[in-house]
Design a protein around this motif. Structure first.
Motif, PDB file in Angstrom:
ATOM      1  N   TYR A  84       0.863  -1.184   0.000  1.00 20.37           N
ATOM      2  CA  TYR A  84       0.000   0.000   0.000  1.00 20.37           C
ATOM      3  C   TYR A  84       0.894   1.227   0.000  1.00 20.37           C
ATOM      4  O   TYR A  84       1.543   1.493   1.012  1.00 20.37           O
ATOM      5  CB  TYR A  84      -0.862   0.056   1.256  1.00 20.37           C
ATOM      6  CG  TYR A  84      -1.908  -1.011   1.388  1.00 20.37           C
ATOM      7  CD1 TYR A  84      -3.034  -1.006   0.582  1.00 20.37           C
ATOM      8  CD2 TYR A  84      -1.776  -2.011   2.338  1.00 20.37           C
ATOM      9  CE1 TYR A  84      -4.008  -1.975   0.719  1.00 20.37           C
ATOM     10  CE2 TYR A  84      -2.749  -2.983   2.484  1.00 20.37           C
ATOM     11  CZ  TYR A  84      -3.858  -2.957   1.673  1.00 20.37           C
ATOM     12  OH  TYR A  84      -4.817  -3.905   1.817  1.00 20.37           O
ATOM     13  N   PRO A 129       1.417  -8.294  16.178  1.00 20.94           N
ATOM     14  CA  PRO A 129       1.160  -6.909  16.588  1.00 20.94           C
ATOM     15  C   PRO A 129       0.372  -6.112  15.560  1.00 20.94           C
ATOM     16  O   PRO A 129       0.302  -6.484  14.382  1.00 20.94           O
ATOM     17  CB  PRO A 129       2.567  -6.330  16.778  1.00 20.94           C
ATOM     18  CG  PRO A 129       3.470  -7.233  16.016  1.00 20.94           C
ATOM     19  CD  PRO A 129       2.845  -8.584  16.001  1.00 20.94           C
ATOM     20  N   SER A 130      -0.209  -5.032  16.016  1.00 22.37           N
ATOM     21  CA  SER A 130      -0.971  -4.145  15.138  1.00 22.37           C
ATOM     22  C   SER A 130      -0.124  -3.716  13.943  1.00 22.37           C
ATOM     23  O   SER A 130       1.032  -3.339  14.099  1.00 22.37           O
ATOM     24  CB  SER A 130      -1.399  -2.919  15.961  1.00 22.37           C
ATOM     25  OG  SER A 130      -2.187  -2.077  15.175  1.00 22.37           O
ATOM     26  N   GLY A 131      -0.717  -3.799  12.749  1.00 18.01           N
ATOM     27  CA  GLY A 131      -0.027  -3.363  11.544  1.00 18.01           C
ATOM     28  C   GLY A 131       0.833  -4.419  10.884  1.00 18.01           C
ATOM     29  O   GLY A 131       1.482  -4.163   9.868  1.00 18.01           O
ATOM     30  N   CYS A 132       0.840  -5.655  11.417  1.00 18.75           N
ATOM     31  CA  CYS A 132       1.733  -6.690  10.865  1.00 18.75           C
ATOM     32  C   CYS A 132       1.172  -7.342   9.605  1.00 18.75           C
ATOM     33  O   CYS A 132       1.861  -8.130   8.961  1.00 18.75           O
ATOM     34  CB  CYS A 132       2.050  -7.745  11.919  1.00 18.75           C
ATOM     35  SG  CYS A 132       0.645  -8.792  12.339  1.00 18.75           S
ATOM     36  N   GLY A 133      -0.100  -7.050   9.267  1.00 17.74           N
ATOM     37  CA  GLY A 133      -0.644  -7.572   8.008  1.00 17.74           C
ATOM     38  C   GLY A 133      -1.765  -8.591   8.154  1.00 17.74           C
ATOM     39  O   GLY A 133      -2.195  -9.189   7.165  1.00 17.74           O
ATOM     40  N   LYS A 134      -2.286  -8.763   9.360  1.00 17.20           N
ATOM     41  CA  LYS A 134      -3.305  -9.798   9.599  1.00 17.20           C
ATOM     42  C   LYS A 134      -4.583  -9.542   8.791  1.00 17.20           C
ATOM     43  O   LYS A 134      -5.096 -10.443   8.116  1.00 17.20           O
ATOM     44  CB  LYS A 134      -3.656  -9.872  11.104  1.00 17.20           C
ATOM     45  CG  LYS A 134      -2.451 -10.111  12.004  1.00 17.20           C
ATOM     46  CD  LYS A 134      -2.844 -10.204  13.465  1.00 17.20           C
ATOM     47  CE  LYS A 134      -3.469  -8.927  14.019  1.00 17.20           C
ATOM     48  NZ  LYS A 134      -2.564  -7.763  14.077  1.00 17.20           N
ATOM     49  N   SER A 135      -5.108  -8.324   8.866  1.00 23.01           N
ATOM     50  CA  SER A 135      -6.347  -8.028   8.130  1.00 23.01           C
ATOM     51  C   SER A 135      -6.109  -8.059   6.626  1.00 23.01           C
ATOM     52  O   SER A 135      -6.987  -8.483   5.864  1.00 23.01           O
ATOM     53  CB  SER A 135      -6.905  -6.662   8.548  1.00 23.01           C
ATOM     54  OG  SER A 135      -7.313  -6.691   9.897  1.00 23.01           O
ATOM     55  N   THR A 136      -4.935  -7.624   6.206  1.00 19.77           N
ATOM     56  CA  THR A 136      -4.601  -7.680   4.777  1.00 19.77           C
ATOM     57  C   THR A 136      -4.633  -9.132   4.297  1.00 19.77           C
ATOM     58  O   THR A 136      -5.208  -9.440   3.234  1.00 19.77           O
ATOM     59  CB  THR A 136      -3.199  -7.070   4.542  1.00 19.77           C
ATOM     60  OG1 THR A 136      -3.179  -5.740   5.073  1.00 19.77           O
ATOM     61  CG2 THR A 136      -2.857  -7.046   3.068  1.00 19.77           C
ATOM     62  N   HIS A 177      -6.282 -10.833  18.871  1.00 18.82           N
ATOM     63  CA  HIS A 177      -5.280 -10.386  19.852  1.00 18.82           C
ATOM     64  C   HIS A 177      -5.462 -11.141  21.163  1.00 18.82           C
ATOM     65  O   HIS A 177      -4.702 -10.920  22.104  1.00 18.82           O
ATOM     66  CB  HIS A 177      -5.441  -8.879  20.129  1.00 18.82           C
ATOM     67  CG  HIS A 177      -4.935  -8.009  19.020  1.00 18.82           C
ATOM     68  ND1 HIS A 177      -3.592  -7.825  18.773  1.00 18.82           N
ATOM     69  CD2 HIS A 177      -5.572  -7.279  18.091  1.00 18.82           C
ATOM     70  CE1 HIS A 177      -3.438  -7.014  17.746  1.00 18.82           C
ATOM     71  NE2 HIS A 177      -4.633  -6.668  17.306  1.00 18.82           N
ATOM     72  N   ALA A 181       2.554  -4.440   3.235  1.00 19.16           N
ATOM     73  CA  ALA A 181       1.638  -5.052   4.216  1.00 19.16           C
ATOM     74  C   ALA A 181       1.828  -6.570   4.267  1.00 19.16           C
ATOM     75  O   ALA A 181       1.727  -7.172   5.334  1.00 19.16           O
ATOM     76  CB  ALA A 181       0.195  -4.700   3.876  1.00 19.16           C
ATOM     77  N   VAL A 236       4.001   1.008   1.880  1.00 20.58           N
ATOM     78  CA  VAL A 236       3.991   0.051   3.004  1.00 20.58           C
ATOM     79  C   VAL A 236       3.866  -1.366   2.459  1.00 20.58           C
ATOM     80  O   VAL A 236       2.947  -1.662   1.700  1.00 20.58           O
ATOM     81  CB  VAL A 236       2.803   0.333   3.949  1.00 20.58           C
ATOM     82  CG1 VAL A 236       2.765  -0.688   5.077  1.00 20.58           C
ATOM     83  CG2 VAL A 236       2.865   1.745   4.495  1.00 20.58           C
TER      84      VAL A 236
HETATM   85  N1  ATP Z   1      -5.952   0.611   2.599  1.00 24.38           N
HETATM   86  C1  ATP Z   1      -4.716   0.843   3.069  1.00 24.38           C
HETATM   87  N2  ATP Z   1      -3.989   1.896   2.620  1.00 24.38           N
HETATM   88  C2  ATP Z   1      -2.740   2.108   3.074  1.00 24.38           C
HETATM   89  N3  ATP Z   1      -2.109   1.333   3.959  1.00 24.38           N
HETATM   90  C3  ATP Z   1      -2.780   0.286   4.443  1.00 24.38           C
HETATM   91  C4  ATP Z   1      -4.114  -0.022   4.032  1.00 24.38           C
HETATM   92  N4  ATP Z   1      -4.526  -1.149   4.687  1.00 24.38           N
HETATM   93  C5  ATP Z   1      -3.485  -1.498   5.477  1.00 24.38           C
HETATM   94  N5  ATP Z   1      -2.452  -0.648   5.326  1.00 24.38           N
HETATM   95  C6  ATP Z   1      -1.159  -0.756   6.026  1.00 24.38           C
HETATM   96  O1  ATP Z   1      -0.666  -2.078   5.876  1.00 24.38           O
HETATM   97  C7  ATP Z   1      -0.124  -2.561   7.088  1.00 24.38           C
HETATM   98  C8  ATP Z   1      -0.869  -3.822   7.527  1.00 24.38           C
HETATM   99  O2  ATP Z   1      -2.209  -3.469   7.875  1.00 24.38           O
HETATM  100  P1  ATP Z   1      -3.270  -4.515   8.446  1.00 24.38           P
HETATM  101  O3  ATP Z   1      -4.562  -3.822   8.513  1.00 24.38           O
HETATM  102  O4  ATP Z   1      -3.200  -5.759   7.657  1.00 24.38           O
HETATM  103  O5  ATP Z   1      -2.680  -4.773   9.922  1.00 24.38           O
HETATM  104  P2  ATP Z   1      -3.274  -5.670  11.103  1.00 24.38           P
HETATM  105  O6  ATP Z   1      -2.241  -6.688  11.428  1.00 24.38           O
HETATM  106  O7  ATP Z   1      -4.625  -6.143  10.743  1.00 24.38           O
HETATM  107  O8  ATP Z   1      -3.351  -4.628  12.310  1.00 24.38           O
HETATM  108  P3  ATP Z   1      -4.433  -4.500  13.517  1.00 24.38           P
HETATM  109  O9  ATP Z   1      -4.073  -5.550  14.527  1.00 24.38           O
HETATM  110  O10 ATP Z   1      -4.191  -3.114  14.042  1.00 24.38           O
HETATM  111  O11 ATP Z   1      -5.811  -4.666  12.938  1.00 24.38           O
HETATM  112  C9  ATP Z   1      -0.217  -1.414   8.082  1.00 24.38           C
HETATM  113  O12 ATP Z   1       1.018  -0.742   8.105  1.00 24.38           O
HETATM  114  C10 ATP Z   1      -1.301  -0.539   7.508  1.00 24.38           C
HETATM  115  O13 ATP Z   1      -1.099   0.810   7.862  1.00 24.38           O
END
Ligand code: ATP
Ligand code: MG
Length: 221
Positions: free
Chosen positions: A14, A38-45, A199, A19, A17
């Motif tokens: 992204y 941890p938050s931001g590690c890419g789980k939701s992606t 989490h 992801a 970044v």
């Molecule tokens: N639509 C987007 N545009 C820009 N950056 C994004 C987007 N979606 C995710 N990111 C970035 O990609 C990285 C992974 O995001 P993701 O949402 O997968 O994290 P996560 O592990 O689910 O975090 P959390 O536990 O906070 O939900 C993060 O750095 C986030 O800022």
């Protein structure tokens, strides 16, 4: 038994970044996997890519034998309607429809005959302990009940793959416990493969396997 999920060198970027940074993983049929990190590690992606809601920039994604990275929009829609159930952190029930009508929606989209819909929706509500709330509107439910209704809706069409992103993230301990019992029951009684981002140590402990992520990579699992 085959592999419900196979990811090979999946990358998603992204605007600068990274992801997902070359993720490769296989998940067997009927496995219950917890994704932690941890938050931001890419789980939701990762979950969005498994759900056909997002596409990788490179790499391959197979779910139930379907090549999601190469599928057209119509094939992805069909995949989501027929083979996938998703539970989000915020319930996402439609406010003007009753609980049982919400649960019937995936059956409607999957083309199940109308006369079968009500019985299957009520059976799914029974599984999550909400049969008595079928005719309520979502705003008449507690947060924990809404989330269990969302799980019933995600499961009613017997998806091959159930994805959940922080399903207990908005629940108090008592409701989180109740939802965990529902997830454990699904894992033992259904054919559905489950991938749950969490989490919560307690939720992760229910799973048959844990995948831990760090900086867009799988660090172990
Ligand atoms: N639509 C987007 N545009 C820009 N950056 C994004 C987007 N979606 C995710 N990111 C970035 O990609 C990285 C992974 O995001 P993701 O949402 O997968 O994290 P996560 O592990 O689910 O975090 P959390 O536990 O906070 O939900 C993060 O750095 C986030 O800022
Ligand atoms: Mg997330």
């Amino acid at each position: 038994m085959g592999n419900m999920v196979k990811l090979a060198a999946v990358t998603r970027r992204y605007s600068g970044v990274l992801a997902l940074d070359g993720v490769s993983v296989e998940i067997a049929d009927r496995e219950f996997v917890a994704v932690t990190g941890p938050s931001g590690c890419g789980k939701s992606t990762l979950l969005n890519i498994l759900g056909g809601l997002d596409r990788p920039d490179s790499g391959e994604v197979f779910v139930d034998g379907i090549a999601l990275h190469a599928a057209g929009d119509d094939a992805l829609t069909d995949y989501r309607r027929r083979r996938l159930g998703i539970v989000f952190q915020f319930f996402n029930l439609l406010p003007a429809m009753s609980v049982v009508e919400n649960v019937e929606l995936p059956l409607l989209f999957a083309g199940v005959p109308r006369r079968q819909m009500r019985a299957r929706a009520l059976a799914a509500l029974d599984l999550v302990g909400l049969a008595a709330r079928a005719d309520h509107l979502p705003h008449q439910l507690s947060g924990g009940e809404m989330q269990r209704a969302a799980v019933a809706r995600a499961l009613v069409h017997e998806p091959a793959l159930l994805l959940a992103d922080e399903p207990t993230g908005n629940l108090d301990t008592a409701n989180a416990d109740r939802l965990m019992k529902v997830l454990a029951k699904i894992a033992s009684q259904s054919l559905t493969t489950m991938v749950v981002v969490t989490h919560s140590e307690a939720v992760a402990a229910l799973a048959s396997r844990r995948i831990h992520m760090l900086d867009g990579k799988i660090s172990h699992g």
